[in-house]
Design a protein around this motif. Structure first.
Motif, mmCIF file in Angstrom:
data_model
loop_
_atom_site.group_PDB
_atom_site.id
_atom_site.type_symbol
_atom_site.label_atom_id
_atom_site.label_comp_id
_atom_site.label_asym_id
_atom_site.label_seq_id
_atom_site.Cartn_x
_atom_site.Cartn_y
_atom_site.Cartn_z
ATOM 1 N N GLN A 89 0.837 -1.203 0.000
ATOM 2 C CA GLN A 89 0.000 0.000 0.000
ATOM 3 C C GLN A 89 0.874 1.256 0.000
ATOM 4 O O GLN A 89 0.602 2.209 -0.727
ATOM 5 C CB GLN A 89 -0.940 -0.010 1.202
ATOM 6 N N LYS A 90 1.940 1.265 0.802
ATOM 7 C CA LYS A 90 2.842 2.421 0.836
ATOM 8 C C LYS A 90 3.561 2.590 -0.503
ATOM 9 O O LYS A 90 3.768 3.712 -0.963
ATOM 10 C CB LYS A 90 3.860 2.265 1.966
ATOM 11 N N GLN A 93 1.115 4.186 -2.882
ATOM 12 C CA GLN A 93 0.932 5.603 -2.561
ATOM 13 C C GLN A 93 2.113 6.427 -3.065
ATOM 14 O O GLN A 93 1.935 7.499 -3.639
ATOM 15 C CB GLN A 93 0.756 5.786 -1.059
ATOM 16 N N SER A 94 3.331 5.936 -2.847
ATOM 17 C CA SER A 94 4.529 6.655 -3.315
ATOM 18 C C SER A 94 4.541 6.744 -4.836
ATOM 19 O O SER A 94 4.867 7.784 -5.408
ATOM 20 C CB SER A 94 5.804 5.959 -2.828
ATOM 21 N N GLN A 96 1.989 6.744 -6.876
ATOM 22 C CA GLN A 96 0.981 7.717 -7.302
ATOM 23 C C GLN A 96 1.449 9.146 -7.036
ATOM 24 O O GLN A 96 1.263 10.038 -7.867
ATOM 25 C CB GLN A 96 -0.351 7.445 -6.605
ATOM 26 N N GLN A 97 2.089 9.359 -5.881
ATOM 27 C CA GLN A 97 2.585 10.686 -5.533
ATOM 28 C C GLN A 97 3.611 11.158 -6.560
ATOM 29 O O GLN A 97 3.525 12.269 -7.079
ATOM 30 C CB GLN A 97 3.205 10.675 -4.140
#
Length: 108
Positions: A89-90, A93-94, A96-97
């Motif tokens: 999940q992290k 998120q990274s 996508q960021q």
């Protein structure tokens, strides 16, 4: 969601717990030195105005980087270096960021 991170590590090779430097201390010191040296060679390559000098520095940088990697691999093999398994999940998120940052760049 609170997931417990999983460590990735080999069984640790024991070393004497004395005031004197042991094998782990020496390898760790060498690893740190190699990291500083690769940083310095990288800066020197950026500043080299002569192509022959640049080529020599690049060759030395590669040797130093390879030595640094060997030291890391040795420490990991002996269980003196631990990593944590990445949380998917992290990672997403990274990704996508930073994908969002990429879309802000003027040259696409």
């Amino acid at each position: 969601m609170n997931q417990q991170s999983q460590k990735i590590q080999n069984p640790e090779t024991s070393v004497p717990k004395t005031p004197q430097m042991n094998e782990r201390d020496f390898v760790n010191d060498q690893l740190t030195t190699e990291k500083y040296m690769t940083d310095a060679y990288n800066i020197a390559m950026n500043e080299a105005s002569n192509q022959n000098l640049y080529n020599d520095l690049a060759a030395i940088f590669k040797e130093t980087q390879d030595c640094q990697r060997d030291m890391f691999n040795l420490m990991f093999k002996k269980g003196w270096y631990t990593m944590e398994q990445a949380d998917q999940q992290k990672l997403q998120q990274s990704y996508q960021q930073f994908s969002g940052y990429k879309n802000q760049l003027p040259y696409q």
